[in-house]
Scaffold this active site. Sequence first.
Site, short mmCIF file in Angstrom:
data_model
loop_
_atom_site.label_atom_id
_atom_site.label_comp_id
_atom_site.label_asym_id
_atom_site.label_seq_id
_atom_site.Cartn_x
_atom_site.Cartn_y
_atom_site.Cartn_z
N TYR A 26 0.79 -1.24 0.00
CA TYR A 26 0.00 0.00 0.00
C TYR A 26 0.82 1.28 0.00
O TYR A 26 0.25 2.37 -0.02
CB TYR A 26 -0.95 -0.01 1.21
CG TYR A 26 -1.85 -1.22 1.23
CD1 TYR A 26 -2.80 -1.41 0.22
CD2 TYR A 26 -1.75 -2.19 2.22
CE1 TYR A 26 -3.62 -2.53 0.21
CE2 TYR A 26 -2.57 -3.32 2.22
CZ TYR A 26 -3.50 -3.47 1.21
OH TYR A 26 -4.31 -4.59 1.20
N ASN A 77 -12.49 3.01 -3.98
CA ASN A 77 -11.64 1.95 -3.47
C ASN A 77 -12.33 1.44 -2.20
O ASN A 77 -12.11 1.96 -1.11
CB ASN A 77 -10.23 2.46 -3.15
CG ASN A 77 -9.35 1.33 -2.64
OD1 ASN A 77 -9.83 0.23 -2.35
ND2 ASN A 77 -8.05 1.61 -2.51
N HIS A 103 -7.50 0.20 -6.87
CA HIS A 103 -6.81 -0.46 -5.77
C HIS A 103 -5.35 -0.05 -5.80
O HIS A 103 -4.74 -0.08 -6.87
CB HIS A 103 -6.94 -1.98 -5.87
CG HIS A 103 -8.36 -2.41 -5.87
ND1 HIS A 103 -9.14 -2.38 -4.72
CD2 HIS A 103 -9.19 -2.78 -6.87
CE1 HIS A 103 -10.37 -2.75 -5.04
NE2 HIS A 103 -10.43 -2.98 -6.34
N SER A 105 -2.91 -1.70 -4.40
CA SER A 105 -2.10 -2.91 -4.61
C SER A 105 -2.57 -3.66 -5.85
O SER A 105 -3.66 -3.41 -6.36
CB SER A 105 -2.21 -3.82 -3.38
OG SER A 105 -3.53 -4.35 -3.28
C1 DQA Z 1 -7.21 -2.60 -1.59
C2 DQA Z 1 -7.11 -4.10 -1.88
C3 DQA Z 1 -8.08 -4.90 -1.04
O1 DQA Z 1 -7.94 -6.28 -1.34
C4 DQA Z 1 -7.77 -4.69 0.42
O2 DQA Z 1 -8.69 -5.41 1.22
C5 DQA Z 1 -7.71 -3.26 0.81
C6 DQA Z 1 -7.09 -2.30 -0.10
C7 DQA Z 1 -6.13 -1.81 -2.32
O3 DQA Z 1 -6.25 -0.59 -2.39
O4 DQA Z 1 -5.16 -2.39 -2.81
O5 DQA Z 1 -8.09 -2.89 1.91
O6 DQA Z 1 -8.48 -2.17 -2.06
#
Ligand code: DQA
Length: 156
Positions: A26, A77, A103, A105
Site C-alpha cells: 500500500y 476503493n 486499488h 495494490s
Molecule cells: C485494496 C485491496 C483490497 O484487497 C484490500 O482489502 C484493501 C485495499 C487496495 O487498495 O489495494 O483494503 O483495495
Amino acid sequence: MTSRDRVAVLHGVNLDQLGRRDPGHYGALTLDQLERRISEFAAGLGLRVQFFQTNHEGEFVEYLHRASELADALILNPGAWTHYSWAIRDALEIAKLPSVEVHLSDVHAREEWRQLSVIRELCVATVAGKGPDGYREALERVREALQSPPREDSAA
Ligand code: DQA
C-alpha cells in the site's frame, strides 16, 4: 451544457489506516497525504474532487444513495468490501454514475479471495497495482467518461 466535473472519491474499510498498513502493498502515504495527491491530480485535469471514507458498510451504502446529488462521477476503493459486499454493488447500481474502481495494490497478483470484485462490471475501468498514480489514471478515465455524452442525451 452545465459542466460535469464533480468527482467523489470514496475510500472504504481500513483505508483510513494507510501509513500503518503493509507498505509493500500500500506504500507509505497516509490517507490525508494520498488525498492531497489526488487533489493535485484532479486540479491538473480540471476536475473538482470530494472525499469520503468510512469503516461502516451502511454509511458507504448511504453515501452511494446520495451520490447522484453530490457528484457527476465516482472513484471507489472499497477496500476488502470490493470482494464480497453485494450491498455496495447494489447501491452503486442505484447511483447510476460513471465509476472507476481503484486499488493501490495489485489485487490480481495477490490471494485468490481478492480476485473477485463485485463492483467491476458496473465500472468503466479498474486500475490496480499502480499506487497513488492509479488515482491519476482513474481521474483520466472519469474525465473521458464525463466528456462523452450522458446516455439519455445520445441519439436513439
Ligand atoms: C485494496 C485491496 C483490497 O484487497 C484490500 O482489502 C484493501 C485495499 C487496495 O487498495 O489495494 O483494503 O483495495
